[in-house]
Design a protein around this motif. Structure first.
Motif, PDB file in Angstrom:
ATOM      1  N   LEU A  87       0.836  -1.209   0.000  1.00  0.00           N
ATOM      2  CA  LEU A  87       0.000   0.000   0.000  1.00  0.00           C
ATOM      3  C   LEU A  87       0.869   1.258   0.000  1.00  0.00           C
ATOM      4  O   LEU A  87       0.573   2.244  -0.679  1.00  0.00           O
ATOM      5  CB  LEU A  87      -0.922   0.004   1.218  1.00  0.00           C
ATOM      6  CG  LEU A  87      -2.163  -0.884   1.109  1.00  0.00           C
ATOM      7  CD1 LEU A  87      -2.829  -1.050   2.463  1.00  0.00           C
ATOM      8  CD2 LEU A  87      -3.154  -0.314   0.103  1.00  0.00           C
ATOM      9  N   GLY A  88       1.971   1.188   0.770  1.00  0.00           N
ATOM     10  CA  GLY A  88       2.872   2.327   0.868  1.00  0.00           C
ATOM     11  C   GLY A  88       3.465   2.735  -0.472  1.00  0.00           C
ATOM     12  O   GLY A  88       3.747   3.898  -0.711  1.00  0.00           O
ATOM     13  N   GLU A  89       3.652   1.751  -1.359  1.00  0.00           N
ATOM     14  CA  GLU A  89       4.237   2.034  -2.668  1.00  0.00           C
ATOM     15  C   GLU A  89       3.200   2.515  -3.678  1.00  0.00           C
ATOM     16  O   GLU A  89       3.539   2.910  -4.788  1.00  0.00           O
ATOM     17  CB  GLU A  89       4.894   0.759  -3.229  1.00  0.00           C
ATOM     18  CG  GLU A  89       6.085   0.249  -2.448  1.00  0.00           C
ATOM     19  CD  GLU A  89       7.348   1.039  -2.756  1.00  0.00           C
ATOM     20  OE1 GLU A  89       7.372   1.727  -3.790  1.00  0.00           O
ATOM     21  OE2 GLU A  89       8.294   0.972  -1.946  1.00  0.00           O
ATOM     22  N   MET A  90       1.918   2.443  -3.288  1.00  0.00           N
ATOM     23  CA  MET A  90       0.863   2.722  -4.277  1.00  0.00           C
ATOM     24  C   MET A  90       0.571   4.207  -4.405  1.00  0.00           C
ATOM     25  O   MET A  90       0.881   5.016  -3.538  1.00  0.00           O
ATOM     26  CB  MET A  90      -0.422   1.963  -3.906  1.00  0.00           C
ATOM     27  CG  MET A  90      -0.396   0.499  -4.298  1.00  0.00           C
ATOM     28  SD  MET A  90      -1.819  -0.401  -3.680  1.00  0.00           S
ATOM     29  CE  MET A  90      -3.146   0.324  -4.624  1.00  0.00           C
ATOM     30  N   ASP A  91      -0.063   4.523  -5.527  1.00  0.00           N
ATOM     31  CA  ASP A  91      -0.579   5.847  -5.812  1.00  0.00           C
ATOM     32  C   ASP A  91      -1.581   6.235  -4.722  1.00  0.00           C
ATOM     33  O   ASP A  91      -2.433   5.419  -4.387  1.00  0.00           O
ATOM     34  CB  ASP A  91      -1.318   5.700  -7.153  1.00  0.00           C
ATOM     35  CG  ASP A  91      -1.297   6.957  -7.927  1.00  0.00           C
ATOM     36  OD1 ASP A  91      -0.253   7.614  -7.927  1.00  0.00           O
ATOM     37  OD2 ASP A  91      -2.338   7.276  -8.538  1.00  0.00           O
ATOM     38  N   PRO A  92      -1.496   7.480  -4.130  1.00  0.00           N
ATOM     39  CA  PRO A  92      -2.356   7.829  -3.001  1.00  0.00           C
ATOM     40  C   PRO A  92      -3.855   7.598  -3.278  1.00  0.00           C
ATOM     41  O   PRO A  92      -4.567   7.051  -2.434  1.00  0.00           O
ATOM     42  CB  PRO A  92      -2.080   9.310  -2.782  1.00  0.00           C
ATOM     43  CG  PRO A  92      -0.777   9.572  -3.422  1.00  0.00           C
ATOM     44  CD  PRO A  92      -0.577   8.559  -4.482  1.00  0.00           C
ATOM     45  N   GLU A  93      -4.290   7.967  -4.484  1.00  0.00           N
ATOM     46  CA  GLU A  93      -5.723   7.878  -4.795  1.00  0.00           C
ATOM     47  C   GLU A  93      -6.216   6.427  -4.765  1.00  0.00           C
ATOM     48  O   GLU A  93      -7.170   6.081  -4.076  1.00  0.00           O
ATOM     49  CB  GLU A  93      -5.957   8.469  -6.180  1.00  0.00           C
ATOM     50  CG  GLU A  93      -7.403   8.846  -6.436  1.00  0.00           C
ATOM     51  CD  GLU A  93      -7.548   9.401  -7.851  1.00  0.00           C
ATOM     52  OE1 GLU A  93      -8.503   9.009  -8.529  1.00  0.00           O
ATOM     53  OE2 GLU A  93      -6.669  10.194  -8.266  1.00  0.00           O
ATOM     54  N   GLU A  94      -5.490   5.576  -5.496  1.00  0.00           N
ATOM     55  CA  GLU A  94      -5.884   4.171  -5.544  1.00  0.00           C
ATOM     56  C   GLU A  94      -5.710   3.500  -4.192  1.00  0.00           C
ATOM     57  O   GLU A  94      -6.485   2.638  -3.802  1.00  0.00           O
ATOM     58  CB  GLU A  94      -5.054   3.436  -6.598  1.00  0.00           C
ATOM     59  CG  GLU A  94      -5.790   3.317  -7.902  1.00  0.00           C
ATOM     60  CD  GLU A  94      -4.920   3.612  -9.100  1.00  0.00           C
ATOM     61  OE1 GLU A  94      -3.904   2.925  -9.244  1.00  0.00           O
ATOM     62  OE2 GLU A  94      -5.242   4.532  -9.863  1.00  0.00           O
ATOM     63  N   ARG A  95      -4.679   3.959  -3.490  1.00  0.00           N
ATOM     64  CA  ARG A  95      -4.402   3.410  -2.183  1.00  0.00           C
ATOM     65  C   ARG A  95      -5.585   3.640  -1.248  1.00  0.00           C
ATOM     66  O   ARG A  95      -6.027   2.734  -0.540  1.00  0.00           O
ATOM     67  CB  ARG A  95      -3.150   4.094  -1.644  1.00  0.00           C
ATOM     68  CG  ARG A  95      -2.844   3.730  -0.241  1.00  0.00           C
ATOM     69  CD  ARG A  95      -1.720   4.582   0.269  1.00  0.00           C
ATOM     70  NE  ARG A  95      -1.600   4.347   1.687  1.00  0.00           N
ATOM     71  CZ  ARG A  95      -0.526   4.640   2.377  1.00  0.00           C
ATOM     72  NH1 ARG A  95       0.509   5.177   1.784  1.00  0.00           N
ATOM     73  NH2 ARG A  95      -0.483   4.402   3.661  1.00  0.00           N
ATOM     74  N   GLN A  96      -6.124   4.868  -1.294  1.00  0.00           N
ATOM     75  CA  GLN A  96      -7.240   5.204  -0.407  1.00  0.00           C
ATOM     76  C   GLN A  96      -8.452   4.323  -0.718  1.00  0.00           C
ATOM     77  O   GLN A  96      -9.096   3.781   0.170  1.00  0.00           O
ATOM     78  CB  GLN A  96      -7.598   6.672  -0.580  1.00  0.00           C
ATOM     79  CG  GLN A  96      -8.389   7.221   0.599  1.00  0.00           C
ATOM     80  CD  GLN A  96      -9.107   8.512   0.236  1.00  0.00           C
ATOM     81  OE1 GLN A  96      -8.795   9.137  -0.775  1.00  0.00           O
ATOM     82  NE2 GLN A  96     -10.061   8.896   1.045  1.00  0.00           N
ATOM     83  N   GLU A  97      -8.722   4.168  -2.002  1.00  0.00           N
ATOM     84  CA  GLU A  97      -9.859   3.349  -2.421  1.00  0.00           C
ATOM     85  C   GLU A  97      -9.755   1.934  -1.857  1.00  0.00           C
ATOM     86  O   GLU A  97     -10.682   1.387  -1.287  1.00  0.00           O
ATOM     87  CB  GLU A  97      -9.852   3.280  -3.955  1.00  0.00           C
ATOM     88  CG  GLU A  97     -11.111   3.844  -4.578  1.00  0.00           C
ATOM     89  CD  GLU A  97     -11.012   3.800  -6.097  1.00  0.00           C
ATOM     90  OE1 GLU A  97     -11.969   3.333  -6.700  1.00  0.00           O
ATOM     91  OE2 GLU A  97      -9.974   4.209  -6.658  1.00  0.00           O
ATOM     92  N   VAL A  98      -8.561   1.368  -2.043  1.00  0.00           N
ATOM     93  CA  VAL A  98      -8.341  -0.006  -1.597  1.00  0.00           C
ATOM     94  C   VAL A  98      -8.416  -0.078  -0.073  1.00  0.00           C
ATOM     95  O   VAL A  98      -9.012  -0.994   0.502  1.00  0.00           O
ATOM     96  CB  VAL A  98      -6.985  -0.532  -2.107  1.00  0.00           C
ATOM     97  CG1 VAL A  98      -6.677  -1.888  -1.512  1.00  0.00           C
ATOM     98  CG2 VAL A  98      -6.998  -0.603  -3.619  1.00  0.00           C
TER      99      VAL A  98
END
Lengths: 422, 425
Positions: free
Chosen positions: B281-292
Motif C-alpha cells: 500500500l505504501g508504494e501505491m498511488d495515493p488515490e488508488e491506495r485510499q480506495e483499496v
C-alpha cells in the motif's frame, strides 16, 4: 504479552494441523494390505526377531520421505516430472515400466486384502472384490476425490486398532523391546527366507510408489519452501506413527501365531482365526476391520497415483478435473489397473498372501533404483538451490540404497543358485 | 518467392550424429543445437560438438549450420574447407536440447503447458542453390510419435520412421510456442523475441500459471506487463495469488495491484500478512491506495467486501451526452460497466440507466427519461446469499451497494456472484 504468546501458539498449532496432510496420509497408506500381511508374516515366522529392523527403517523412511517433501516444495514438480526433465525420455520410460509392473503387484495385493478381510466375515471374494473395485473406481472418477481423501484420513484412526490388538494379544513386552534394539545373530542371515522377509519388510515400509505419491501431494497442496517446516514435521509424525503401528502388528502376530507354532500364513483368515482363541474376539474383529480399511484406502489411492505418475512422466494429459475425452490415457489406465488388479484376485485358489508378500519384495527391489534418481536430483544445486541434501542426509540415504541393493543382489543370486540346483 | 528444396529432420535424429570434414576427418558428434533468436530468428545457427556444462559456459566447439551438407546418411559432412571453431556464446542463445527437449513449454494456441518429446526441423535451400542450406525449427512434437521415435533411437532409421508413423503426431507450430525458463533474468532476455504470451487471454494465462512449478511460474509472471499481470492475477486461485505476490518486491507488486480492480485488490491484500500489505500500500498511488484501504475495512462476507468501487455516476439532471462524456473519462475497466447511476446533489442514488438505453437515445435526451426508477440495491452488510437472491430475482447484471445515507459505496457485478456461488458449491 500473554495474548500474543497465545496467538502465536495457536497459529503454530493451526499450521501443523493444516499441514498434517500429505505426509501423514502417505505414511498411513503405507500400512496397506501388503504392509499388514508382510508384518504379520514376519511376526508369525520369526517371532520378535525381525523387530530390530524397525528403528533403522523408521530413520530411513523419515529421511527418504523428507527428501521427497523437500523436492516437491522447492521445485513444485512431481518426482516423475523431475526424472523426465533431468534424465530424459528413455530412462523415464524404463523407470515407468518398472513402476507399473511393481505397482500392479501392489494393486493386486490391495484387492487380496479386501478379499481376505471380508472372507473373515464370510463374504465370498467373488462378491466383495468386484463390488469394492467398482466402489473405488466410482468414488474417484464420479465422486469428489478430496472428500474421499478426508474420509480415509479420518479412517486412519482404525490403525489404532492394531495397537489395541497388540495389547490384547498379551505379548512378552520385555522380549519385544530387547529384540527391537538388538541385532539378530549372524546365523539368521544364512536363512534364505529370513533375507526374503527382511527385504519384504523394508520394501513394504519404504515403497517406491509412496515417494511419487507424497511428492505429488505436496505439489498439489501448493506447499512452498515457506510452509515447508510444517511439512517436515508432518512427514516425521506420519513416519513414526506408521512404524509404531507396524511394530505392534509384528508383536501381536509374534505373541499369538509364532508362539503357538503357526509359522505360515496361507490365508488371511488363518491369521485372524488363529488369533481368536488366544487374543479373543475383539482382536479378531479389530484385525479384520483394520485390514479392510487399509486395503480399500490403498486400493483407491494406489492406482490413481500410478496413473498420475505415468502420465506426468510421459507427458500425457492427466487430472481428475479433466474430462474422459481430454485425458483418455489417464482414465483408461486407471480403470485398467483396477479392473485387471481385481480380476487376477478372482482366480480360484489364488495364493493371496504369497503373492502379496512377493509384491512387497518387488517394492524392495525397485527401491534402490528410485532412490538413486532421488539422490541425484536432490543434490543438483541448479534445481534445489540451498536446499540440497546435507552430508548426514546423503549418508543415511545412500547407505539405505546400498544396503537394500546388497540384500536384493544376495537374494537374487541365491535364487538363481537354487534354481540351478533343482 | 523462390521455390524451396526441403528435407525434414528432427532434433533427436541430429543429436549424436557424427560430424566429418570434407576430407572425411572426424570432428566429433552433435551434442547440442544453438539458436540465437535475435540473429537467426527461428533457424538453428550452430551445432555444438560438446554439451554445455552450464548456461554460463562461454567457449564451445561448434560448426556453423551453413557449413553442413544435409543428408539422411549417418555422418554429417561439412563443405570443403569448413571446420569446427570455438564459439564465444552469445547472451541470448537457446539450447534446443537442454532448454526444450523433455521440458515444459507453453502452447500459446492451445492454452496449455505441454512437455516436448521432439523438435521437428527442416533443412531448406532455395531452388538451384542446393549448397546453401538453413535449418529451420518447424514445430514441436508433443505426442506419442515423437516419444516413439526417441525411444527407438539406435535402430535403423527407416524402421524407426515406419513404426513412429503408425502413431498420431501431435505438433505445435513453432510460432505458438513460448519457452519457460527457470532463471527469470534469462527468460526476460529471451522474451524480447518470445512475447507470444501477451496475446493470450488473461484467464488462459491464469490457467497456465496454475499448471507451472513455482520457479517457472514466477519467471512467466515476471515477464508479463503490469496490466496483463493484474488481469491474470485477478483470475488465479487466491492461494496462488498470495504466492505470486509474496515472491516479488513491493514496488512491482504495488504497480500490479494498482492496475487491478479495487475490489479484487482489496481481497488480495487481505490475504497477505499485515506488514506485507502495508508495504505494498505504501508504494501505491495515493488515490488508488485510499480506495483499496477503504474496501479493506469491510468484512469479507459483506456485500461491501465483494464490491468494486469502480463505477460511473452522473447527476440525475444530466443528459445522455454528459453520460457518454463520463464514460469516456472513466478510468476503470469499461468492459465491466453495464449501467450508469443517477444521483442527486447529496450523491444519493436516484435512478439507474442501462447502457443500451443510452446507446438508443439521442444525445440531448435527459437521462431521467430513459432511467429505470425501480431501484434495486443492497446495504453494505448484505450477505452473499441475499445478494445472489437479488441477482436471481431481478435478473441483474450489476447491483449498487448503498451506504446508510443512500450514497453509492460500490457495485457488485454478476461475475462476483458467479464466483461466490461456485466457491460455495
Amino acid at each position: 504479552m500473554k495474548q500474543t504468546f497465545w496467538k502465536r501458539w495457536r497459529i503454530t498449532i493451526m499450521l501443523v494441523f493444516a499441514a498434517l496432510g500429505p505426509g501423514f496420509i502417505t505414511a498411513n497408506v503405507d500400512n496397506d494390505a501388503g504392509g499388514i500381511l508382510t508384518y504379520s508374516q514376519a511376526g508369525a515366522q520369526y517371532g520378535y526377531s525381525l523387530l530390530w529392523t524397525m528403528l533403522p527403517i523408521t530413520l530411513a523412511l523419515i529421511v527418504v520421505q523428507e527428501m521427497c517433501a523437500r523436492m516437491g516444495a522447492v521445485t513444485g514438480k512431481g518426482l516423475s516430472d523431475l526424472i523426465r526433465e533431468e534424465f530424459g525420455l528413455r530412462l523415464t520410460f524404463i523407470v515407468m515400466l518398472l513402476l507399473i509392473f511393481v505397482n500392479f503387484g501392489n494393486v493386486m495385493a490391495e484387492f487380496s486384502g479386501i478379499a481376505g478381510s471380508l472372507q473373515l466375515f464370510h463374504l465370498t471374494k467373488y462378491i466383495s472384490v468386484p463390488v469394492c473395485a467398482f466402489l473405488v473406481w466410482a468414488l474417484v472418477v464420479k465422486g469428489d476425490y478430496k472428500v474421499v481423501e478426508k474420509i480415509f484420513l479420518f479412517a486412519s484412526v482404525v490403525y489404532l486398532a492394531y495397537i489395541v490388538a497388540g495389547v490384547l494379544g498379551r505379548p512378552d513386552w520385555h522380549e519385544a523391546i530387547v529384540q527391537t534394539i538388538k541385532l539378530p545373530p549372524r546365523s539368521a542371515w544364512s536363512d534364505q527366507e529370513y533375507l526374503y522377509m527382511t527385504i519384504g519388510v523394508i520394501g513394504t515400509t519404504i515403497t517406491p510408489w509412496m515417494q511419487f505419491y507424497l511428492q505429488s501431494s505436496i505439489v498439489e497442496k501448493g506447499i512452498t519452501v515457506r510452509q515447508y517446516k510444517a511439512s517436515r514435521l508432518d512427514v516425521i509424525i506420519g513416519s513414526i506413527f506408521t512404524d509404531i503401528v507396524a511394530w505392534f502388528i509384528v508383536v501381536v502376530c509374534a505373541a499369538t501365531l509364532f508362539t503357538h507354532g503357526m509359522r505360515r500364513i496361507d490365508q488371511v483368515a488363518d491369521a485372524a482365526e488363529a488369533m481368536r482363541p488366544i487374543a479373543g474376539d475383539y482382536a479378531f474383529i479389530l484385525f479384520a476391520a483394520g485390514l479392510f480399511n487399509a486395503s480399500l484406502f490403498a486400493a483407491s489411492i494406489l492406482p490413481l497415483s500410478t496413473a498420475y505418475t505415468v502420465c506426468e512422466g510421459m507427458g500425457f494429459e492427466s487430472g481428475l478435473d479433466k474430462t474422459w475425452k481430454q485425458a483418455p490415457f489417464f482414465y483408461w489406465f486407471y480403470t485398467l489397473l483396477i479392473v485387471t488388479g481385481a480380476s487376477v484376485v478372482l482366480i480360484p485358489n489364488f495364493p493371496l498372501v504369497r503373492i502379496t508378500i512377493l509384491s512387497q519384495v518387488l517394492n524392495g527391489l525397485l527401491l534402490p533404483v528410485i532412490m538413486y534418481f532421488m539422490l541425484r536430483l536432490i543434490n543438483k544445486r541448479e534445481l534445489m538451490g540451498d536446499y540440497v541434501n546435507s552430508i548426514w542426509f546423503n549418508g543415511i540415504a545412500w547407505a539405505t540404497a546400498l544396503i537394500v541393493t546388497v540384500l536384493s543382489l544376495v537374494l537374487v543370486w541365491r535364487g538363481v543358485v537354487q534354481a540351478l540346483q533343482h | 518467392m523462390s521455390r524451396l528444396t526441403t528435407l525434414a529432420t528432427s532434433l533427436s535424429a541430429l543429436i549424436g550424429r557424427p560430424v566429418v570434414a570434407a576430407d572425411g576427418r572426424r570432428l566429433g558428434s552433435v551434442r547440442e543445437l544453438l539458436v540465437d533468436p535475435s540473429v537467426t530468428g527461428n533457424c538453428v545457427a550452430y551445432m555444438a560438438l560438446a554439451a554445455p556444462a552450464t548456461v554460463t559456459a562461454h567457449m564451445l566447439p561448434v560448426v556453423s549450420v551453413l557449413d553442413v551438407l544435409p543428408s539422411h546418411k549417418e555422418p554429417l559432412r561439412l563443405r570443403s574447407g569448413a571446420g569446427s571453431s570455438e564459439l564465444n556464446l552469445p547472451e541470448r542463445v537457446v539450447f534446443l536440447e537442454k532448454d526444450l527437449l523433455d521440458q515444459q513449454i507453453i502452447d500459446v494456441h492451445g492454452h496449455k503447458v505441454v512437455r516436448v518429446n521432439d523438435v521437428d526441423l527442416v533443412w531448406e535451400a532455395a531452388h538451384g542453390q542446393e549448397d546453401l542450406w538453413t535449418l529451420r525449427i518447424a514445430e514441436v512434437e508433443v505426442g506419442i510419435r515423437g516419444a516413439v521415435r526417441r525411444l527407438l533411437k539406435g535402430l535403423p532409421r527407416s524402421t524407426v520412421e515406419t513404426i513412429a508413423h503408425r502413431f498420431q503426431a501431435r505438433v505445435i507450430p513453432w510460432e505458438f510456442v513460448d519457452l519457460i525458463d527457470r532463471d527469470p533474468s534469462r527468460r526476460v532476455r529471451l522474451k524480447v523475441e518470445q512475447d507470444r504470451l501477451s496475446h493470450m487471454h488473461p484467464s488462459d494465462i491464469a490457467d497456465i500459471l496454475e499448471e507451472l512449478g513455482p520457479a517457472e511460474r514466477d519467471a512467466v509472471f515476471t515477464s508479463l506487463n503490469e496490466e496483463l499481470a493484474a488481469e491474470a492475477l485477478e483470475e488465479v486461485d487466491p492461494k496462488l495469488q498470495k504466492a505470486l505476490i509474496e515472491s516479488m518486491d513491493s514496488e512491482r507488486a504495488a504497480g500490479i495491484v494498482e492496475e487491478m480492480d479495487p475490489g479484487a485488490a482489496a481481497d488480495l491484500l487481505s490475504e497477505l500478512s499485515d506488514e506485507r500489505s502495508e508495504a505494498i500500500l505504501g508504494e501505491m498511488d495515493p488515490e488508488e491506495r485510499q480506495e483499496v484501504e477503504e474496501l479493506l475495512e469491510f468484512p469479507e462476507d459483506w456485500a461491501a467486501g465483494r464490491m468494486t468501487t469502480d463505477f460511473v455516476q452522473v447527476s440525475a439532471t444530466a443528459d445522455v451526452a454528459t453520460a457518454i462524456e463520463a464514460l469516456r473519462a472513466f478510468e476503470g475497466d469499461t468492459e465491466n460497466v453495464t449501467e450508469i447511476y443517477l444521483v442527486d446533489e447529496q450523491n444519493r442514488l436516484k435512478g439507474i440507466v442501462a447502457l443500451a438505453n443510452i446507446l438508443l437515445a439521442s444525445s440531448h435526451t435527459p437521462l431521467a427519461n430513459v432511467a429505470d426508477s425501480r431501484l434495486v440495491s443492497c446495504a453494505l452488510d448484505a450477505s452473499g446469499k441475499q445478494v445472489a437472491e437479488l441477482f436471481d430475482k431481478y435478473n441483474l447484471r450489476s447491483l449498487p451497494v448503498l451506504e446508510e445515507d443512500h450514497q453509492i459505496a460500490g457495485v457488485i457485478h454478476a461475475e462476483h456472484v458467479i464466483a461466490l456461488l461456485r466457491a460455495e458449491r
